[in-house]
Design a protein around this motif. Sequence first.
Motif, mmCIF file in Angstrom:
data_model
loop_
_atom_site.group_PDB
_atom_site.id
_atom_site.type_symbol
_atom_site.label_atom_id
_atom_site.label_comp_id
_atom_site.label_asym_id
_atom_site.label_seq_id
_atom_site.Cartn_x
_atom_site.Cartn_y
_atom_site.Cartn_z
ATOM 1 N N GLU A 239 -17.796 -4.263 3.418
ATOM 2 C CA GLU A 239 -17.051 -3.406 4.335
ATOM 3 C C GLU A 239 -16.132 -4.245 5.224
ATOM 4 O O GLU A 239 -16.401 -5.420 5.469
ATOM 5 C CB GLU A 239 -18.002 -2.601 5.232
ATOM 6 N N VAL B 296 -3.960 3.100 -5.666
ATOM 7 C CA VAL B 296 -5.066 2.729 -4.773
ATOM 8 C C VAL B 296 -4.456 2.638 -3.369
ATOM 9 O O VAL B 296 -4.259 1.554 -2.829
ATOM 10 C CB VAL B 296 -5.714 1.394 -5.186
ATOM 11 N N PRO C 126 0.752 0.075 3.476
ATOM 12 C CA PRO C 126 -0.290 1.110 3.619
ATOM 13 C C PRO C 126 0.191 2.258 4.490
ATOM 14 O O PRO C 126 0.995 2.063 5.412
ATOM 15 C CB PRO C 126 -1.449 0.359 4.281
ATOM 16 N N SER D 66 -5.261 3.023 -0.175
ATOM 17 C CA SER D 66 -6.191 3.019 0.955
ATOM 18 C C SER D 66 -5.433 2.918 2.276
ATOM 19 O O SER D 66 -4.552 2.068 2.439
ATOM 20 C CB SER D 66 -7.157 1.847 0.839
ATOM 21 N N THR D 67 -5.792 3.767 3.232
ATOM 22 C CA THR D 67 -5.113 3.751 4.531
ATOM 23 C C THR D 67 -5.775 2.810 5.524
ATOM 24 O O THR D 67 -5.175 2.451 6.537
ATOM 25 C CB THR D 67 -5.049 5.169 5.121
ATOM 26 N N PRO E 126 -11.726 -2.896 -3.669
ATOM 27 C CA PRO E 126 -12.020 -1.652 -4.394
ATOM 28 C C PRO E 126 -12.198 -1.867 -5.885
ATOM 29 O O PRO E 126 -11.312 -2.387 -6.570
ATOM 30 C CB PRO E 126 -10.807 -0.770 -4.092
ATOM 31 N N ASP F 244 -9.346 -2.008 2.551
ATOM 32 C CA ASP F 244 -10.417 -1.838 1.574
ATOM 33 C C ASP F 244 -10.865 -3.228 1.131
ATOM 34 O O ASP F 244 -10.038 -4.018 0.672
ATOM 35 C CB ASP F 244 -9.888 -1.038 0.381
ATOM 36 N N TRP G 75 -10.092 7.584 4.227
ATOM 37 C CA TRP G 75 -9.311 6.350 4.176
ATOM 38 C C TRP G 75 -9.061 5.819 2.770
ATOM 39 O O TRP G 75 -8.315 4.854 2.597
ATOM 40 C CB TRP G 75 -10.001 5.259 5.014
ATOM 41 N N LYS G 76 -9.610 6.448 1.745
ATOM 42 C CA LYS G 76 -9.366 5.998 0.377
ATOM 43 C C LYS G 76 -7.983 6.385 -0.135
ATOM 44 O O LYS G 76 -7.536 5.867 -1.163
ATOM 45 C CB LYS G 76 -10.436 6.540 -0.563
ATOM 46 N N GLY G 77 -7.319 7.324 0.557
ATOM 47 C CA GLY G 77 -5.917 7.576 0.263
ATOM 48 C C GLY G 77 -5.601 8.737 -0.658
ATOM 49 O O GLY G 77 -4.467 8.875 -1.111
ATOM 50 N N GLN G 78 -6.595 9.602 -0.923
ATOM 51 C CA GLN G 78 -6.271 10.768 -1.754
ATOM 52 C C GLN G 78 -5.153 11.597 -1.126
ATOM 53 O O GLN G 78 -4.288 12.129 -1.834
ATOM 54 C CB GLN G 78 -7.519 11.634 -1.953
ATOM 55 N N SER H 16 -12.517 10.269 0.717
ATOM 56 C CA SER H 16 -12.831 9.945 2.105
ATOM 57 C C SER H 16 -11.556 10.017 2.918
ATOM 58 O O SER H 16 -10.474 10.266 2.385
ATOM 59 C CB SER H 16 -13.437 8.546 2.205
#
Length: 395
Positions: free
Chosen positions: A145, A298, A343, A300-301, A307, A304, A225-228, A223
């Motif tokens: 993390e 990928v 990002p 991520s905001t 990943p 990460d 922050w994963k950026g979907q 999530s």
Amino acid sequence: MADPTRGRGPRPRGAAVGPTTVLYLHSSTGRYGADRQLALILAGLDRDHYRPIVVLPDATGPLVGDLTRAGVEVIVMPLAVVRRGATTPTGLARLSVRAAADAAALARLIRSRRVALVHSNTSVLLGGAAAAALTGVPHVWHIREIYARWDRLWPYYRRLLASAAALPCVSVAASVPFGGSERVTVIHDGLAVAPRRTQRGIARARLALPQDRPLAAVVGRVSDWKGQDQLILALATAELTERGVHGLIAGDAWPGAEERLASVHRLAADLGVSDRVHFRGFVEPVADVYGAADVIAVPSTAPDPLPGAAVEAAAAGAAVVAAAHGGLPEIITDAVTGRLVPPGDPDALAHAVAGLIDEPRRRATLGAAASRDVRRRFAPARMHAAVAALYGELT
């Protein structure tokens, strides 16, 4: 070689002759990044030297069966896990009570099974540290993390983590917050699945996706922050709308965080792109996603650490567009093995995806270069050797 007594007390008395017993603690039971890595660590463990016991928080996920079939002893025991909601005063108080209960139960297990090493496979677990301290065995806290949003709490939590005998970090980015501590070592994750891509037509048929539309996919837990949401926002831009690009969201929300998935659905509806977004939940085999997609995003905001979706997609030869922070630049080299974008910038994401959609030859070139590079640098044997060396220092 490091001092094997650093950060711990004496080994338990009366330890049995034979393989050293290692107690692994893990926070979930799915088949996502850290889950896969635990299974991979155990698959490479020399059973002549180490006997693994794994404690998991519930029996609901497939990891329990995966490990049991691999001949690993699994014990199901509720574990205190640090979640974002637990960082309020009330949440911290409840977490402390649960962690104390974990420590007592785990200490009993350590003593009864003559455990010589405790390995917490993620830093969101608290009980292992206290149990190891109570029983005088070394504790490995695997850092998977980056606590970028813990400005006020991080100094205190870093001090707690630094109490471990060893802090293997999955990336250089994950190691930076520890300021060069001698207990830190960088051990990149290994490829947890055989990297491949299902033939495009077959993959799209299996996933009920249109055969004639360009497709960008995000793989992983849904999530905040994963950026979907970044993919949804990118799909709404003129660049991707004009090209008729569709999006694939492959992954479920964390248990208890289903609202996040609902919010991504709402965002797609609000932006008028619902007809171009396909939600497929957890997909197995993931090779179907890599084969169906023209581009793996990928985005991520938050930083990460490393990943697994990026590592696996790149190894499979997919064209990857990733956010340029956290551990992602340790996986992808911009314009050489993929594309890196700022990002939290859906316009930049859209532009990079559009460029790759327009140039299939470039996609293939980047994917082939990524596969060669990542298969070498993230080979499981490298990770297994690094873990074995670490255990050798501590036991």
